[in-house]
Scaffold this motif. Structure first.
Motif, PDB file in Angstrom:
ATOM      1  N   TYR A   1       4.290   5.523  -5.619  1.00 37.60           N
ATOM      2  CA  TYR A   1       4.602   4.860  -6.880  1.00 37.60           C
ATOM      3  C   TYR A   1       4.588   5.926  -7.983  1.00 37.60           C
ATOM      4  CZ  TYR A   1      -0.520   4.861  -6.948  1.00 37.60           C
ATOM      5  OH  TYR A   1      -1.842   5.232  -6.860  1.00 37.60           O
ATOM      6  N   ARG A   2       5.258   5.606  -9.093  1.00 38.05           N
ATOM      7  CA  ARG A   2       5.378   6.553 -10.202  1.00 38.05           C
ATOM      8  C   ARG A   2       4.553   6.085 -11.388  1.00 38.05           C
ATOM      9  NH1 ARG A   2      10.940   9.574 -12.254  1.00 38.05           N
ATOM     10  NH2 ARG A   2       9.814  11.402 -13.087  1.00 38.05           N
ATOM     11  N   TRP A   3       3.899   7.017 -12.010  1.00 39.16           N
ATOM     12  CA  TRP A   3       3.083   6.705 -13.172  1.00 39.16           C
ATOM     13  C   TRP A   3       3.960   6.658 -14.412  1.00 39.16           C
ATOM     14  CZ3 TRP A   3      -2.220   9.640 -13.097  1.00 39.16           C
ATOM     15  CH2 TRP A   3      -2.769   9.571 -11.817  1.00 39.16           C
ATOM     16  N   SER A   4       3.373   6.134 -15.470  1.00 35.02           N
ATOM     17  CA  SER A   4       4.107   6.052 -16.739  1.00 35.02           C
ATOM     18  C   SER A   4       4.373   7.436 -17.335  1.00 35.02           C
ATOM     19  CB  SER A   4       3.324   5.197 -17.749  1.00 35.02           C
ATOM     20  OG  SER A   4       2.034   5.764 -17.980  1.00 35.02           O
ATOM     21  N   ASP A   5       3.553   8.442 -16.982  1.00 36.59           N
ATOM     22  CA  ASP A   5       3.758   9.786 -17.519  1.00 36.59           C
ATOM     23  C   ASP A   5       4.726  10.606 -16.675  1.00 36.59           C
ATOM     24  OD1 ASP A   5       2.307  10.407 -15.273  1.00 36.59           O
ATOM     25  OD2 ASP A   5       0.604  11.302 -16.324  1.00 36.59           O
ATOM     26  N   GLY A   6       5.314   9.980 -15.636  1.00 33.38           N
ATOM     27  CA  GLY A   6       6.305  10.666 -14.827  1.00 33.38           C
ATOM     28  C   GLY A   6       5.790  11.202 -13.510  1.00 33.38           C
ATOM     29  N   ARG A   7       4.472  11.329 -13.339  1.00 38.43           N
ATOM     30  CA  ARG A   7       3.939  11.822 -12.075  1.00 38.43           C
ATOM     31  C   ARG A   7       4.119  10.789 -10.963  1.00 38.43           C
ATOM     32  NH1 ARG A   7      -2.058  13.487 -13.049  1.00 38.43           N
ATOM     33  NH2 ARG A   7      -1.941  11.694 -14.471  1.00 38.43           N
ATOM     34  N   VAL A   8       4.036  11.266  -9.728  1.00 36.79           N
ATOM     35  CA  VAL A   8       4.236  10.419  -8.553  1.00 36.79           C
ATOM     36  C   VAL A   8       2.999  10.514  -7.672  1.00 36.79           C
ATOM     37  CG1 VAL A   8       5.653  10.008  -6.507  1.00 36.79           C
ATOM     38  CG2 VAL A   8       6.721  10.840  -8.616  1.00 36.79           C
ATOM     39  N   THR A   9       2.554   9.399  -7.163  1.00 34.44           N
ATOM     40  CA  THR A   9       1.474   9.374  -6.180  1.00 34.44           C
ATOM     41  C   THR A   9       2.060   9.020  -4.813  1.00 34.44           C
ATOM     42  OG1 THR A   9      -0.294   8.799  -7.717  1.00 34.44           O
ATOM     43  CG2 THR A   9      -0.631   8.187  -5.433  1.00 34.44           C
ATOM     44  N   LEU A  10       1.639   9.767  -3.807  1.00 37.40           N
ATOM     45  CA  LEU A  10       2.115   9.576  -2.435  1.00 37.40           C
ATOM     46  C   LEU A  10       0.913   9.526  -1.507  1.00 37.40           C
ATOM     47  CD1 LEU A  10       4.238   9.672  -0.097  1.00 37.40           C
ATOM     48  CD2 LEU A  10       4.164  12.161  -0.309  1.00 37.40           C
ATOM     49  N   SER A  11       0.898   8.559  -0.594  1.00 38.77           N
ATOM     50  CA  SER A  11      -0.202   8.438   0.375  1.00 38.77           C
ATOM     51  C   SER A  11       0.370   8.160   1.764  1.00 38.77           C
ATOM     52  CB  SER A  11      -1.153   7.292   0.007  1.00 38.77           C
ATOM     53  OG  SER A  11      -1.650   7.428  -1.302  1.00 38.77           O
ATOM     54  N   LEU A  12      -0.301   8.712   2.759  1.00 33.73           N
ATOM     55  CA  LEU A  12      -0.023   8.352   4.151  1.00 33.73           C
ATOM     56  C   LEU A  12      -1.353   8.233   4.864  1.00 33.73           C
ATOM     57  CD1 LEU A  12       2.760   9.627   6.500  1.00 33.73           C
ATOM     58  CD2 LEU A  12       0.430   9.414   7.347  1.00 33.73           C
ATOM     59  N   GLY A  13      -1.567   7.132   5.560  1.00 30.72           N
ATOM     60  CA  GLY A  13      -2.828   6.907   6.248  1.00 30.72           C
ATOM     61  C   GLY A  13      -2.621   6.449   7.674  1.00 30.72           C
ATOM     62  N   ASP A  14      -3.629   6.698   8.503  1.00 25.48           N
ATOM     63  CA  ASP A  14      -3.585   6.318   9.918  1.00 25.48           C
ATOM     64  C   ASP A  14      -4.959   5.789  10.297  1.00 25.48           C
ATOM     65  OD1 ASP A  14      -3.231   6.005  12.616  1.00 25.48           O
ATOM     66  OD2 ASP A  14      -2.646   8.080  13.019  1.00 25.48           O
ATOM     67  N   VAL A  15      -5.042   4.478  10.528  1.00 25.26           N
ATOM     68  CA  VAL A  15      -6.304   3.840  10.899  1.00 25.26           C
ATOM     69  C   VAL A  15      -6.513   3.964  12.398  1.00 25.26           C
ATOM     70  CG1 VAL A  15      -7.604   1.676  10.921  1.00 25.26           C
ATOM     71  CG2 VAL A  15      -6.114   2.227   8.982  1.00 25.26           C
ATOM     72  N   MET A  16      -7.708   4.300  12.809  1.00 22.16           N
ATOM     73  CA  MET A  16      -8.026   4.367  14.219  1.00 22.16           C
ATOM     74  C   MET A  16      -7.823   3.002  14.862  1.00 22.16           C
ATOM     75  SD  MET A  16     -11.646   5.070  16.159  1.00 22.16           S
ATOM     76  CE  MET A  16     -12.136   3.358  15.907  1.00 22.16           C
ATOM     77  N   GLY A  17      -7.127   2.964  15.983  1.00 24.64           N
ATOM     78  CA  GLY A  17      -6.899   1.717  16.687  1.00 24.64           C
ATOM     79  C   GLY A  17      -5.499   1.192  16.449  1.00 24.64           C
ATOM     80  N   LYS A  18      -5.236   0.026  17.043  1.00 24.79           N
ATOM     81  CA  LYS A  18      -3.909  -0.581  16.949  1.00 24.79           C
ATOM     82  C   LYS A  18      -4.065  -2.092  16.808  1.00 24.79           C
ATOM     83  CE  LYS A  18      -1.876   2.951  19.972  1.00 24.79           C
ATOM     84  NZ  LYS A  18      -3.145   3.633  20.196  1.00 24.79           N
ATOM     85  N   GLY A  19      -2.962  -2.740  16.549  1.00 21.80           N
ATOM     86  CA  GLY A  19      -2.953  -4.190  16.509  1.00 21.80           C
ATOM     87  C   GLY A  19      -3.510  -4.762  15.218  1.00 21.80           C
ATOM     88  N   LEU A  20      -3.972  -6.024  15.315  1.00 18.19           N
ATOM     89  CA  LEU A  20      -4.381  -6.756  14.123  1.00 18.19           C
ATOM     90  C   LEU A  20      -5.556  -6.125  13.376  1.00 18.19           C
ATOM     91  CD1 LEU A  20      -3.847  -9.232  12.376  1.00 18.19           C
ATOM     92  CD2 LEU A  20      -5.333 -10.551  13.896  1.00 18.19           C
ATOM     93  N   PRO A  21      -6.657  -5.714  14.055  1.00 21.07           N
ATOM     94  CA  PRO A  21      -7.757  -5.102  13.282  1.00 21.07           C
ATOM     95  C   PRO A  21      -7.303  -3.871  12.503  1.00 21.07           C
ATOM     96  CG  PRO A  21      -8.491  -5.668  15.500  1.00 21.07           C
ATOM     97  CD  PRO A  21      -6.997  -5.849  15.486  1.00 21.07           C
ATOM     98  N   ALA A  22      -6.502  -3.021  13.147  1.00 21.52           N
ATOM     99  CA  ALA A  22      -6.027  -1.816  12.453  1.00 21.52           C
ATOM    100  C   ALA A  22      -5.132  -2.176  11.273  1.00 21.52           C
ATOM    101  CB  ALA A  22      -5.287  -0.908  13.430  1.00 21.52           C
ATOM    102  N   SER A  23      -4.305  -3.205  11.447  1.00 23.29           N
ATOM    103  CA  SER A  23      -3.409  -3.582  10.349  1.00 23.29           C
ATOM    104  C   SER A  23      -4.185  -4.134   9.152  1.00 23.29           C
ATOM    105  CB  SER A  23      -2.390  -4.614  10.835  1.00 23.29           C
ATOM    106  OG  SER A  23      -2.988  -5.872  11.069  1.00 23.29           O
ATOM    107  N   LEU A  24      -5.266  -4.858   9.420  1.00 24.57           N
ATOM    108  CA  LEU A  24      -6.092  -5.364   8.326  1.00 24.57           C
ATOM    109  C   LEU A  24      -6.778  -4.207   7.585  1.00 24.57           C
ATOM    110  CD1 LEU A  24      -7.722  -8.466  10.067  1.00 24.57           C
ATOM    111  CD2 LEU A  24      -5.884  -8.455   8.374  1.00 24.57           C
ATOM    112  N   MET A  25      -7.248  -3.225   8.363  1.00 21.67           N
ATOM    113  CA  MET A  25      -7.842  -2.055   7.726  1.00 21.67           C
ATOM    114  C   MET A  25      -6.799  -1.268   6.946  1.00 21.67           C
ATOM    115  SD  MET A  25     -11.005  -1.893   7.908  1.00 21.67           S
ATOM    116  CE  MET A  25     -10.794  -0.395   6.944  1.00 21.67           C
ATOM    117  N   MET A  26      -5.575  -1.228   7.452  1.00 19.96           N
ATOM    118  CA  MET A  26      -4.491  -0.555   6.742  1.00 19.96           C
ATOM    119  C   MET A  26      -4.295  -1.165   5.363  1.00 19.96           C
ATOM    120  SD  MET A  26      -1.170  -1.174   5.646  1.00 19.96           S
ATOM    121  CE  MET A  26      -0.098  -2.075   6.708  1.00 19.96           C
ATOM    122  N   ALA A  27      -4.263  -2.498   5.297  1.00 21.84           N
ATOM    123  CA  ALA A  27      -4.077  -3.167   4.002  1.00 21.84           C
ATOM    124  C   ALA A  27      -5.237  -2.869   3.065  1.00 21.84           C
ATOM    125  CB  ALA A  27      -3.933  -4.670   4.223  1.00 21.84           C
ATOM    126  N   THR A  28      -6.458  -2.814   3.621  1.00 20.29           N
ATOM    127  CA  THR A  28      -7.629  -2.498   2.801  1.00 20.29           C
ATOM    128  C   THR A  28      -7.544  -1.078   2.247  1.00 20.29           C
ATOM    129  OG1 THR A  28      -9.007  -4.002   4.109  1.00 20.29           O
ATOM    130  CG2 THR A  28     -10.147  -2.325   2.806  1.00 20.29           C
TER     131      THR A  28
END
Length: 351
Positions: free
Chosen positions: A157-184
């Motif tokens: 997403y872009r800030w009002s001052d023009g800067r950009v924030t970028l994130s990439l994450g990888d939660v240990m595990g797969k399936g529903l528990p991992a997806s819930l942690m991803m949202a958190t």
């Protein structure tokens, strides 16, 4: 009830249901096998027992193949008839219970599949649309889940001052528990937007995630950065992720040296901010470890990204080259690739 021929038997079946039917192989008006097939199709809950005056194994096998519960040779005594009816009623009860359980199981599977489909749609809706192009930079991503829903995520997403924030994450595990942690994790990182210095924001986000991570005995690796397209300045925190390359044009690449522990491993982790500068034409590439299943050579950090990726004209072309084939094979792990490419600022007229 007694029916003397097939036509009469059909009329009786139209009027009521029967638990057990004794059916002669030879009926006056047609073969008993034809009526047997019809009953199996229209009255599957009726236990049909074939009766014959011929002791022939081939006839018995044909009766069973056509769906009969049993095949008995006449004469049938009273005791034998009683046992015949009782045993086949028991078998009928077991088979009906099995079919009911199977129907319930299929319903549960269908319901879960629908829930997973909706969850996948919701998760996909949380990811930014790719590509994203603004004056001075391009952002692009590729994402393929190994299952219906994923523990990988990317966000920008872009800030009002023009800067950009970028994130990439990888939660240990797969399936529903991992997806819930991803949202958190995604929500926690968004919640610290604007906190300075960057490592303090990541530490605050880690505190938000910690309880959920401990409850699920999980951890998450994160690459989180801010980029100023006016100057090319990049600040980043690599929390145990490690899969990031800074491409210097087409000919060379730099590794990002500053590393910290994954979030959720140690409660008192000190996160370190690294700083780099992107010149026009440079690109930052970050990917999850699922990409290593497609490109094992990238596990060696000194190996340059493939030439086709380095010479790609846009950020989207770059991630498409790197993730090529991900959607055509059964994946062991989720594949996520994000690229940030610095471009020349468009000239602006003097005031």
């Amino acid at each position: 009830d007694v029916a003397l021929n097939a036509a009469e038997a059909r009329r009786k079946f139209e009027m009521r249901d029967y638990a057990v039917a004794l059916l002669d192989v030879r009926l006056p008006d047609e073969s008993g096998y034809g009526l047997l097939e019809e009953l199996r199709a229209t009255r599957p809950d009726t236990a049909v027992v074939m009766i014959s005056g011929v002791d022939d194994p081939e006839l018995g096998r044909a009766a069973l193949e056509h769906g009969a519960y049993a095949y008995h040779v006449k004469p049938v005594g009273a005791t034998q008839l009683y046992l015949l009816v009782v045993n086949n009623l028991r078998r009928r009860s077991v088979e009906m219970e099995h079919r009911a359980n199977l129907a319930r199981l299929e319903g549960m599977v269908a319901e879960r599949a629908e829930q997973m489909r909706r969850a996948a749609e919701l998760q996909a809706g949380m990811l930014p649309r790719s590509p994203f192009q603004e004056d001075g930079f391009e952002l692009a991503a590729h994402f393929t889940a190994a299952r219906e829903i994923s523990g990988d995520f990317y966000d920008w997403y872009r800030w009002s001052d023009g800067r950009v924030t970028l994130s990439l994450g990888d939660v240990m595990g797969k399936g529903l528990p991992a997806s819930l942690m991803m949202a958190t994790a995604r929500a926690a990182l968004r919640g610290v937007a604007g906190v300075n210095p960057l490592e303090d924001g990541v530490k605050q986000a880690a505190g938000v995630m910690m309880a959920a991570l401990e409850a699920n005995q999980a951890y998450v690796t994160v690459f989180h950065c801010t980029f100023d397209p006016r100057t090319g300045d990049l600040e980043y925190v690599d929390a145990g992720h490690g899969h990031a390359r800074l491409l210097r044009g087409v000919t060379s690449q730099d590794l990002l040296p500053e590393r910290s522990a994954p979030i959720g491993i140690f409660p008192d982790t000190k996160y370190v901010t690294g700083k780099m500068t992107l010149n026009p034409g440079d690109s930052l590439v970050v990917f999850s470890d699922g990409l290593l299943d497609l490109r094992p050579d990238l596990a060696t950090k000194d190996v340059q990204l493939p030439y086709d990726a380095r010479r790609a004209g846009t950020a989207q072309q770059m991630v498409d080259v790197l993730a090529h084939g991900a959607r055509d094979r059964d994946l062991v792990d989720d594949v996520t690739v994000v690229a940030l490419k610095r471009t020349n600022l468009r000239s602006r007229p003097s005031p």
